[in-house]
Motif scaffolding. Structure first.
Motif, PDB file in Angstrom:
ATOM      1  N   ALA A   1       0.818  -4.139  -3.799  1.00 48.00           N
ATOM      2  CA  ALA A   1       0.420  -2.752  -3.555  1.00 48.00           C
ATOM      3  C   ALA A   1      -0.506  -2.250  -4.666  1.00 48.00           C
ATOM      4  O   ALA A   1      -1.500  -1.561  -4.401  1.00 48.00           O
TER       5      ALA A   1
ATOM      6  N   ARG B   1       6.333   0.060  -3.687  1.00 51.52           N
ATOM      7  CA  ARG B   1       7.083  -0.961  -2.967  1.00 51.52           C
ATOM      8  C   ARG B   1       8.212  -0.258  -2.226  1.00 51.52           C
ATOM      9  O   ARG B   1       8.964   0.519  -2.823  1.00 51.52           O
ATOM     10  N   GLU B   2       8.305  -0.501  -0.906  1.00 52.29           N
ATOM     11  CA  GLU B   2       9.339   0.152  -0.110  1.00 52.29           C
ATOM     12  C   GLU B   2      10.726  -0.219  -0.637  1.00 52.29           C
ATOM     13  O   GLU B   2      10.988  -1.385  -0.963  1.00 52.29           O
TER      14      GLU B   2
ATOM     15  N   ARG C   1      -2.391   5.665   0.328  1.00 53.65           N
ATOM     16  CA  ARG C   1      -1.051   5.104   0.163  1.00 53.65           C
ATOM     17  C   ARG C   1      -1.158   3.599   0.332  1.00 53.65           C
ATOM     18  O   ARG C   1      -1.514   3.108   1.409  1.00 53.65           O
TER      19      ARG C   1
ATOM     20  N   PHE D   1       1.024   0.097   0.099  1.00 51.42           N
ATOM     21  CA  PHE D   1       2.454  -0.216   0.170  1.00 51.42           C
ATOM     22  C   PHE D   1       2.705  -1.706   0.356  1.00 51.42           C
ATOM     23  O   PHE D   1       1.868  -2.456   0.871  1.00 51.42           O
TER      24      PHE D   1
ATOM     25  N   SER E   1       2.513  -5.312   4.297  1.00 47.67           N
ATOM     26  CA  SER E   1       1.743  -4.624   3.268  1.00 47.67           C
ATOM     27  C   SER E   1       0.499  -4.040   3.900  1.00 47.67           C
ATOM     28  O   SER E   1       0.066  -4.452   4.981  1.00 47.67           O
TER      29      SER E   1
END
Length: 375
Positions: free
Chosen positions: A209, A236-237, A198, A200, A247
């Motif tokens: 990311a 991307r959150e 993952r 991010f 990140s």
């Protein structure tokens, strides 16, 4: 009688205090830990350690002295563990995963044959430096506990929090058991069947990311990993799902024999996304290269559970880390568990533990009314 522990022994960090308070709570033994984090700058308790100690004290109705920021000595006198609903918040970006580590063992065991579900609401940093990222806990630590110890924990990441703001929140449901944890043997890693990950970015461009994920993928392929086995998600959150900007990337390898090994890295100011992706991939490759069944981080985290398990557990690991040696020292100081270390070759060690077969026996004289709750 109060058991004295030197907090500067071996690794001499917060892990020693976490394991000591958890085991003291389970065994109903008073401890005094001195020289806490003596080699750190600054030494003494940080807000995260204070919050963790207070959380366990609340769970076991302990008398707690010295739990203040900067304190280098703490006395912890437990009474009786009460399963239920608890919360903790250091008020900083202190790691939620470390708060979870110190409290999990205390909520595992019940005197009732009917399982009890306890809940934790923990606030702070979810992806922080010098602590397991929440993605590591979710995808490496918890699956290992479930598969090899039968420990059932459900994790819900409500909001991610990044340094320096913190503000993240996780909630966990822990199912208790009356029987001891089972021992296990894990002596052959087996072939890698999948590498997942993952990558991010929060409050930062999504391209970061993607670059971290692609760089990590390329490094893994260069190290000889079959491209078809690699699956890394880059995202991307969304707004509102994270506090602060940050990140990073977490990778984990799954093997045919049930081993899970990780590698991770966090973004920092002045550090390129290519460097972050490379760092995580290199860490995973390094952990795979020694041929052990766990990575360097999981190695020390399972010690307390091996000590509590019933019978002899054995696991093939890479070189023993200082954190692992510290965890073994604490377990042998506070329980009857005994560990043996046998060198297999230059890179691998057979780690064995004769566990205590811990069962919880209620201390009726120490019972107190009420059980903490949160809304």
């Amino acid at each position: 009688m109060v058991r004295e522990l030197d907090g500067s022994i071996l690794e001499g960090g917060g892990q020693l205090l976490r394991n000591a308070t958890a085991l003291a709570a389970l065994t109903n033994r008073s401890i005094r830990v001195s020289k806490i984090r003596a080699g750190r700058r600054p030494p003494g308790l940080k807000p995260q350690h204070v919050a963790g100690s207070k959380l366990v004290a609340q769970i076991c109705l302990a008398q707690l002295d010295g739990a203040d920021k900067g304190s280098d000595e703490l006395t912890f006198s437990p009474r009786n563990i009460r399963l239920g609903n608890y919360s903790a918040d250091p008020g900083t970006a202190g790691s939620t995963t470390l708060l979870f580590q110190v409290s999990l063992p205390t909520l595992l065991f019940s005197t009732s044959p009917i399982p009890t579900i306890s809940t934790l609401k923990l606030r702070g940093g979810t992806n922080a430096v010098q602590a397991p990222q929440i993605d590591y806990t979710e995808n490496v630590f918890l699956p290992f506990l479930r598969q090899h110890f039968g420990i059932l924990v459900e994790l819900d990441i409500r909001k991610r929090g990044y340094w320096p703001k913190g503000g993240g929140e996780i909630r966990l449901s822990i199912t208790s058991r009356q029987d001891p944890l089972p021992s296990f043997q894990l002596l052959e890693r087996g072939e890698v069947t999948k590498i997942r990950g993952r990558s991010f970015a929060a409050g930062l461009p999504a391209a970061l990311a993607r670059t971290m994920a692609e760089t990590a993928r390329n490094h893994l392929i260069e190290a000889g990993i079959d491209e078809s086995k690699i699956e890394i998600t880059a995202l991307r959150e969304k707004e509102g799902t994270a506090v602060g900007s940050g990140s990073g990337i977490v990778l984990w390898a799954e093997t045919e024999n049930g081993c899970i090994l990780g590698g991770n890295a966090l973004g920092q100011k002045g550090k390129t996304p290519e460097a972050v992706g490379s760092e995580a991939a290199d860490e995973l490759v390094r952990n795979l290269s020694h041929g052990g069944c766990v990575d360097e981080y999981l190695q020390d985290q399972i010690i307390i559970f091996m000590a509590l398990a019933d019978g002899v557990s054995q696991i093939l690991v890479g070189p023993l880390t200082l954190h692992t040696k510290t965890a073994i020292w604490v377990a042998e100081q506070l329980t009857e568990a005994r560990f043996q270390v046998e060198e297999v070759d230059m890179n691998r060690v057979l780690l064995s533990c004769t566990g205590t077969g811990f069962r919880r026996i209620i201390n009726h004289q120490a019972q107190a009314q009420g059980s903490p709750t949160w809304n």
